[in-house]
Design an enzyme around this catalytic site. Structure first.
Site, PDB file in Angstrom:
ATOM      1  N   ALA A   1      26.413  31.493  57.515  1.00  0.00           N
ATOM      2  CA  ALA A   1      27.643  31.629  58.307  1.00  0.00           C
ATOM      3  C   ALA A   1      28.625  30.478  58.107  1.00  0.00           C
ATOM      4  CB  ALA A   1      27.279  31.736  59.787  1.00  0.00           C
TER       5      ALA A   1
ATOM      6  N   PRO B   1      23.464  30.854  63.399  1.00  0.00           N
ATOM      7  CA  PRO B   1      23.584  32.054  62.553  1.00  0.00           C
ATOM      8  C   PRO B   1      23.402  31.714  61.062  1.00  0.00           C
ATOM      9  CG  PRO B   1      25.361  31.946  64.164  1.00  0.00           C
ATOM     10  CD  PRO B   1      24.628  30.641  64.250  1.00  0.00           C
TER      11      PRO B   1
ATOM     12  N   ALA C   1      25.929  25.403  58.094  1.00  0.00           N
ATOM     13  CA  ALA C   1      24.920  24.506  57.509  1.00  0.00           C
ATOM     14  C   ALA C   1      23.528  24.676  58.100  1.00  0.00           C
ATOM     15  CB  ALA C   1      25.374  23.049  57.599  1.00  0.00           C
ATOM     16  N   GLY C   2      23.184  25.895  58.487  1.00  0.00           N
ATOM     17  CA  GLY C   2      21.884  26.166  59.114  1.00  0.00           C
ATOM     18  C   GLY C   2      20.696  25.703  58.289  1.00  0.00           C
TER      19      GLY C   2
ATOM     20  N   LYS D   1      26.979  22.433  61.969  1.00  0.00           N
ATOM     21  CA  LYS D   1      28.227  21.682  61.744  1.00  0.00           C
ATOM     22  C   LYS D   1      29.411  22.644  61.586  1.00  0.00           C
ATOM     23  CE  LYS D   1      29.166  22.774  57.325  1.00  0.00           C
ATOM     24  NZ  LYS D   1      29.915  23.649  56.787  1.00  0.00           N
TER      25      LYS D   1
ATOM     26  N   ASP E   1      25.688  19.174  52.017  1.00  0.00           N
ATOM     27  CA  ASP E   1      25.870  18.976  53.466  1.00  0.00           C
ATOM     28  C   ASP E   1      24.703  18.242  54.123  1.00  0.00           C
ATOM     29  OD1 ASP E   1      28.252  20.331  53.576  1.00  0.00           O
ATOM     30  OD2 ASP E   1      27.377  22.242  54.229  1.00  0.00           O
TER      31      ASP E   1
HETATM   32  P1  ATP Z   1      26.335  25.890  54.326  1.00  0.00           P
HETATM   33  O1  ATP Z   1      27.265  25.875  55.507  1.00  0.00           O
HETATM   34  O2  ATP Z   1      25.519  24.628  54.166  1.00  0.00           O
HETATM   35  O3  ATP Z   1      26.948  26.346  53.062  1.00  0.00           O
HETATM   36  P2  ATP Z   1      25.334  28.299  55.461  1.00  0.00           P
HETATM   37  O4  ATP Z   1      25.292  27.942  56.905  1.00  0.00           O
HETATM   38  O5  ATP Z   1      26.507  29.091  55.011  1.00  0.00           O
HETATM   39  O6  ATP Z   1      25.207  26.996  54.626  1.00  0.00           O
HETATM   40  P3  ATP Z   1      22.534  28.963  55.554  1.00  0.00           P
HETATM   41  O7  ATP Z   1      22.376  29.384  56.987  1.00  0.00           O
HETATM   42  O8  ATP Z   1      21.997  27.647  55.175  1.00  0.00           O
HETATM   43  O9  ATP Z   1      24.054  29.100  55.078  1.00  0.00           O
HETATM   44  O10 ATP Z   1      21.880  30.141  54.676  1.00  0.00           O
HETATM   45  C1  ATP Z   1      22.167  30.374  53.324  1.00  0.00           C
HETATM   46  C2  ATP Z   1      20.958  31.043  52.682  1.00  0.00           C
HETATM   47  O11 ATP Z   1      19.938  30.072  52.565  1.00  0.00           O
HETATM   48  C3  ATP Z   1      20.380  32.168  53.515  1.00  0.00           C
HETATM   49  O12 ATP Z   1      20.803  33.402  53.044  1.00  0.00           O
HETATM   50  C4  ATP Z   1      18.864  32.002  53.410  1.00  0.00           C
HETATM   51  O13 ATP Z   1      18.289  32.973  52.567  1.00  0.00           O
HETATM   52  C5  ATP Z   1      18.647  30.645  52.743  1.00  0.00           C
HETATM   53  N1  ATP Z   1      17.859  29.699  53.564  1.00  0.00           N
HETATM   54  C6  ATP Z   1      16.974  28.822  53.070  1.00  0.00           C
HETATM   55  N2  ATP Z   1      16.450  28.070  54.042  1.00  0.00           N
HETATM   56  C7  ATP Z   1      17.000  28.446  55.202  1.00  0.00           C
HETATM   57  C8  ATP Z   1      16.851  28.028  56.561  1.00  0.00           C
HETATM   58  N3  ATP Z   1      15.988  27.065  56.917  1.00  0.00           N
HETATM   59  N4  ATP Z   1      17.623  28.635  57.483  1.00  0.00           N
HETATM   60  C9  ATP Z   1      18.492  29.602  57.128  1.00  0.00           C
HETATM   61  N5  ATP Z   1      18.665  30.050  55.867  1.00  0.00           N
HETATM   62  C10 ATP Z   1      17.926  29.487  54.903  1.00  0.00           C
END
Ligand code: ATP
Length: 282
Positions: free
Chosen positions: A99, A96, A102-103, A12, A138
């Site tokens: 980043a 990524p 919301a991975g 997202k 999210d």
């Molecule tokens: P958001 O946008 O929801 O705040 P994000 O995209 O910034 O999240 P994520 O990619 O979800 O961040 O990763 C944040 C941390 O969550 C990572 O450093 C990782 O250690 C942990 N994590 C737990 N489960 C997962 C997963 N399935 N994929 C990626 N990271 C994960």
């Protein structure tokens, strides 16, 4: 017979992120316009004979144990339906990590919805989305996907038809920078800007109309003030994407990823190739 289910878990972006006051529960009140992308992880769910929740991922940086959000997601569904754990969850990572896309949340959302299907259980979408809030703010949004205006801590959602034709989106993530969402919110100092509500209210109608020119002057992400100060390379990426002035460019979530929204493919390709040519470290 062993069952297998393959699912797509979309990333997202926040087309706008307005961070309001901190609430007594520690979360900030937000208002955001959010959109899921075609960029997605692929999740495979498979029944197995060995007891436990077995997580596999092609990216060594992703945790494989209980810290992975898909583990929490699986536990919620197994508990809800009283099912003994014996499942393999395979994550093919394309989004990524850490980043602002919301991975982890989207992997968790896909696992929850997928497990309900795989075990042939009934759970209305609304109930599933409510249960998913336990994982993160999210998660309900990415579970449903599409376009939504979010409020509360991100869980109050009003969904809308995304504009047609859809935009072309370029995502750029600086190398070796990962941002913790918690850190970004903790370091956010709200400034005075009485125009935010006025700006925010104009964004959705302009987005629906694909009015790029107006959007350029309206979109904002309050967490840029935190992440850009700490990581100037994010600003560099923004400037490179903005160079020929064709797109709407903003950091997503707590960053460090930056997106560019373009009306046509050629502008998007041009902007992306500029990133590759320049000294910008992506
Ligand atoms: P958001 O946008 O929801 O705040 P994000 O995209 O910034 O999240 P994520 O990619 O979800 O961040 O990763 C944040 C941390 O969550 C990572 O450093 C990782 O250690 C942990 N994590 C737990 N489960 C997962 C997963 N399935 N994929 C990626 N990271 C994960």
């Amino acid at each position: 017979m062993k069952k297998t289910l393959i699912l797509q878990a979309p990333a997202k972006i926040n087309i706008c992120l307005w961070v309001k006051e901190k609430r007594s529960d520690g979360y900030h009140e937000i208002a955001s316009l959010m959109q899921t992308l075609t960029l997605s992880d692929t999740i495979t769910l498979q029944d197995c004979r060995t007891e436990g929740i077995h997580i596999e991922c092609d990216d060594p940086a992703v945790p494989k144990g209980a810290e992975n959000l898909v583990h929490k997601a699986a536990c919620l569904i197994l508990e809800r339906f009283n099912i003994p754990p014996s499942i393999i969850i395979r994550i093919e990572k394309r989004i990524p990590i850490a980043a602002g896309l919301a991975g982890g949340s989207t992997d968790a959302a896909a696992v929850m919805a997928g497990m309900v299907r795989m075990y042939e259980k009934m759970l209305p979408m609304v109930e599933l989305m409510t249960l998913s809030q336990k994982i993160g703010s999210d998660v309900p949004f990415v579970m449903h996907g599409g376009l939504a205006i979010a409020s509360g801590r991100g869980e109050n959602l009003s969904f809308h038809e995304p504009p047609k034709p859809s935009f072309f989106v370029v995502i750029a993530v600086p190398k070796k920078v990962s941002v913790s969402t918690k850190w970004a919110y903790e370091n956010y100092a709200p400034g005075e800007n009485s125009r935010k509500e006025e700006l925010f209210n104009k964004i959705f109608p302009c987005y629906k109309k694909r009015d790029i020119e107006s959007l350029k002057n309206l979109v904002f992400n309050d967490l840029e003030s935190v992440t850009l100060q700490r990581y100037p390379e994010v600003q560099e990426i923004k400037e490179t994407l903005l160079e020929d002035g064709n797109g709407v460019v903003l950091m997503s979530g707590s960053g460090p990823s930056v997106f560019g929204l373009f009306e046509d493919r050629s502008s998007a390709v041009k902007a992306a190739s500029r990133l590759n040519q320049e000294k910008v470290n992506v």
